[in-house]
Design a protein around this motif. Sequence first.
Motif, PDB file in Angstrom:
ATOM      1  N   LEU A 155       0.831  -1.211   0.000  1.00 50.33           N
ATOM      2  CA  LEU A 155       0.000   0.000   0.000  1.00 50.33           C
ATOM      3  C   LEU A 155       0.862   1.255   0.000  1.00 50.33           C
ATOM      4  CD1 LEU A 155      -2.705  -1.193   2.542  1.00 50.33           C
ATOM      5  CD2 LEU A 155      -3.132  -0.574   0.162  1.00 50.33           C
ATOM      6  N   VAL A 156       1.963   1.223   0.730  1.00 53.53           N
ATOM      7  CA  VAL A 156       2.892   2.365   0.705  1.00 53.53           C
ATOM      8  C   VAL A 156       3.433   2.572  -0.708  1.00 53.53           C
ATOM      9  CG1 VAL A 156       5.135   3.181   1.525  1.00 53.53           C
ATOM     10  CG2 VAL A 156       3.512   2.177   3.134  1.00 53.53           C
ATOM     11  N   LEU A 157       3.779   1.464  -1.366  1.00 46.02           N
ATOM     12  CA  LEU A 157       4.256   1.555  -2.750  1.00 46.02           C
ATOM     13  C   LEU A 157       3.172   2.110  -3.665  1.00 46.02           C
ATOM     14  CD1 LEU A 157       6.427   0.942  -4.884  1.00 46.02           C
ATOM     15  CD2 LEU A 157       5.535  -1.394  -5.001  1.00 46.02           C
ATOM     16  N   LEU A 158       1.936   1.674  -3.462  1.00 40.50           N
ATOM     17  CA  LEU A 158       0.820   2.174  -4.268  1.00 40.50           C
ATOM     18  C   LEU A 158       0.626   3.676  -4.065  1.00 40.50           C
ATOM     19  CD1 LEU A 158      -1.637   1.574  -6.102  1.00 40.50           C
ATOM     20  CD2 LEU A 158      -2.947   1.114  -4.017  1.00 40.50           C
ATOM     21  N   ILE A 159       0.702   4.125  -2.818  1.00 41.13           N
ATOM     22  CA  ILE A 159       0.562   5.558  -2.525  1.00 41.13           C
ATOM     23  C   ILE A 159       1.657   6.356  -3.238  1.00 41.13           C
ATOM     24  CG2 ILE A 159       0.766   7.286  -0.687  1.00 41.13           C
ATOM     25  CD1 ILE A 159      -0.588   5.235   1.169  1.00 41.13           C
ATOM     26  N   GLY A 160       2.884   5.848  -3.179  1.00 43.83           N
ATOM     27  CA  GLY A 160       3.981   6.547  -3.843  1.00 43.83           C
ATOM     28  C   GLY A 160       3.815   6.611  -5.346  1.00 43.83           C
ATOM     29  N   LEU A 161       3.379   5.522  -5.957  1.00 36.55           N
ATOM     30  CA  LEU A 161       3.212   5.496  -7.411  1.00 36.55           C
ATOM     31  C   LEU A 161       2.093   6.433  -7.863  1.00 36.55           C
ATOM     32  CD1 LEU A 161       3.643   1.670  -8.116  1.00 36.55           C
ATOM     33  CD2 LEU A 161       5.242   3.506  -8.701  1.00 36.55           C
ATOM     34  N   ILE A 162       0.962   6.428  -7.141  1.00 42.71           N
ATOM     35  CA  ILE A 162      -0.139   7.318  -7.515  1.00 42.71           C
ATOM     36  C   ILE A 162       0.281   8.769  -7.349  1.00 42.71           C
ATOM     37  CG2 ILE A 162      -2.476   8.059  -6.934  1.00 42.71           C
ATOM     38  CD1 ILE A 162      -3.082   5.189  -6.117  1.00 42.71           C
ATOM     39  N   GLY A 163       0.920   9.080  -6.221  1.00 41.44           N
ATOM     40  CA  GLY A 163       1.381  10.449  -6.001  1.00 41.44           C
ATOM     41  C   GLY A 163       2.370  10.900  -7.050  1.00 41.44           C
ATOM     42  N   TYR A 164       3.282  10.008  -7.430  1.00 41.90           N
ATOM     43  CA  TYR A 164       4.273  10.342  -8.468  1.00 41.90           C
ATOM     44  C   TYR A 164       3.582  10.613  -9.800  1.00 41.90           C
ATOM     45  CZ  TYR A 164       8.292   9.864 -11.575  1.00 41.90           C
ATOM     46  OH  TYR A 164       9.249  10.087 -12.531  1.00 41.90           O
ATOM     47  N   ALA A 165       2.588   9.791 -10.141  1.00 47.03           N
ATOM     48  CA  ALA A 165       1.887   9.973 -11.415  1.00 47.03           C
ATOM     49  C   ALA A 165       1.133  11.303 -11.438  1.00 47.03           C
ATOM     50  CB  ALA A 165       0.920   8.815 -11.649  1.00 47.03           C
ATOM     51  N   LEU A 166       0.455  11.630 -10.342  1.00 48.62           N
ATOM     52  CA  LEU A 166      -0.290  12.891 -10.283  1.00 48.62           C
ATOM     53  C   LEU A 166       0.653  14.086 -10.335  1.00 48.62           C
ATOM     54  CD1 LEU A 166      -2.958  11.993  -7.556  1.00 48.62           C
ATOM     55  CD2 LEU A 166      -3.304  12.147 -10.034  1.00 48.62           C
ATOM     56  N   ASP A 167       1.761  13.996  -9.612  1.00 48.57           N
ATOM     57  CA  ASP A 167       2.737  15.083  -9.620  1.00 48.57           C
ATOM     58  C   ASP A 167       3.325  15.279 -11.014  1.00 48.57           C
ATOM     59  OD1 ASP A 167       4.692  16.920  -8.001  1.00 48.57           O
ATOM     60  OD2 ASP A 167       5.989  15.641  -9.209  1.00 48.57           O
ATOM     61  N   SER A 168       3.620  14.188 -11.697  1.00 46.33           N
ATOM     62  CA  SER A 168       4.175  14.289 -13.055  1.00 46.33           C
ATOM     63  C   SER A 168       3.177  14.943 -14.004  1.00 46.33           C
ATOM     64  CB  SER A 168       4.557  12.900 -13.571  1.00 46.33           C
ATOM     65  OG  SER A 168       5.561  12.327 -12.761  1.00 46.33           O
ATOM     66  N   LEU A 169       1.902  14.585 -13.861  1.00 48.28           N
ATOM     67  CA  LEU A 169       0.870  15.178 -14.709  1.00 48.28           C
ATOM     68  C   LEU A 169       0.782  16.683 -14.498  1.00 48.28           C
ATOM     69  CD1 LEU A 169      -1.519  14.949 -16.664  1.00 48.28           C
ATOM     70  CD2 LEU A 169      -2.975  14.410 -14.693  1.00 48.28           C
ATOM     71  N   LEU A 170       0.729  17.116 -13.246  1.00 48.83           N
ATOM     72  CA  LEU A 170       0.654  18.555 -12.978  1.00 48.83           C
ATOM     73  C   LEU A 170       1.943  19.253 -13.392  1.00 48.83           C
ATOM     74  CD1 LEU A 170      -1.199  18.738  -9.544  1.00 48.83           C
ATOM     75  CD2 LEU A 170      -2.043  19.437 -11.789  1.00 48.83           C
ATOM     76  N   GLY A 171       3.069  18.571 -13.252  1.00 50.81           N
ATOM     77  CA  GLY A 171       4.332  19.159 -13.693  1.00 50.81           C
ATOM     78  C   GLY A 171       4.349  19.419 -15.191  1.00 50.81           C
ATOM     79  N   ARG A 172       3.815  18.474 -15.964  1.00 50.30           N
ATOM     80  CA  ARG A 172       3.741  18.662 -17.414  1.00 50.30           C
ATOM     81  C   ARG A 172       2.777  19.791 -17.772  1.00 50.30           C
ATOM     82  NH1 ARG A 172       6.094  14.982 -20.675  1.00 50.30           N
ATOM     83  NH2 ARG A 172       6.964  13.107 -19.705  1.00 50.30           N
ATOM     84  N   LEU A 173       1.647  19.858 -17.079  1.00 49.52           N
ATOM     85  CA  LEU A 173       0.694  20.938 -17.334  1.00 49.52           C
ATOM     86  C   LEU A 173       1.320  22.290 -17.031  1.00 49.52           C
ATOM     87  CD1 LEU A 173      -2.645  19.451 -15.920  1.00 49.52           C
ATOM     88  CD2 LEU A 173      -2.035  19.807 -18.321  1.00 49.52           C
TER      89      LEU A 173
END
Length: 261
Positions: free
Chosen positions: A233-251
Amino acid sequence: MLPRRSRARPAWLLAPLAGLALLGAVWFAAGLILESDSRYGAFTGFAPVPALGAFIDLLRSGEAWRASAPSLARVGQGLLYAFIAGAPLGLLVGSLPLVERALQPPFQLLRMISPLAWMPVAVLSFPSWDGAIVFLIAAAAVWPILFSTAAGVKRVDPVWLTLARNLGAGPLGTLRAVVIPAVLQDILTGLRLALGVAWIVLVPAEYLGVTSGLGYAINDARDTLSYDRLAALVLLIGLIGYALDSLLGRLAACARWIPAT
């Protein structure tokens, strides 16, 4: 001979993979230490092999989505309310120095209070646990949006504002045609920072009386001593957070505005 940029491009592309490999190596070494010491035998589920096995089980069973969906909804609502409050206040504070001078002390005072300190107030003020969690997320996320927006407004070139006024634009027209496009990147950067804060606050906030979400799943795994599932679950939280951060970073990277000349 290849240009310097061409020679450096493979290294530039491989650098993130090298960083992830280093993180994996540290995780693997920590797992070996846990397995070799009998005092930590109960925590061997944190090692990569059992954790990754539990992570695959989370994906296969659909539990990953069932745990993530409520959390994503709460974070989305919290960020929406933070944006609705923070962006207009940031525009106001950045545009009017007297307002900034008046509001800076109370804003800085409130910003330094941990969002989790508002937990008793949130529980008493909202009829549902979801409402209290969304409030805590919004209370944490509003400040990066507000201050980033205000900083962007103060960096707007005065020449653009003068040109807009000379062309007949009023205050609202200048705001719509010049200020907001000019600070959009700053707003999105603030939203990206707010997401990071909200994602951190989410898990302890979900220790409240809810029976869904990633925080609840973490708490449940801890109570049942399912440390492999907890690590997954910790790994899942990190992966989701990383994906969301990358999306906003690209925007944010795509939102750079260059006025027409």
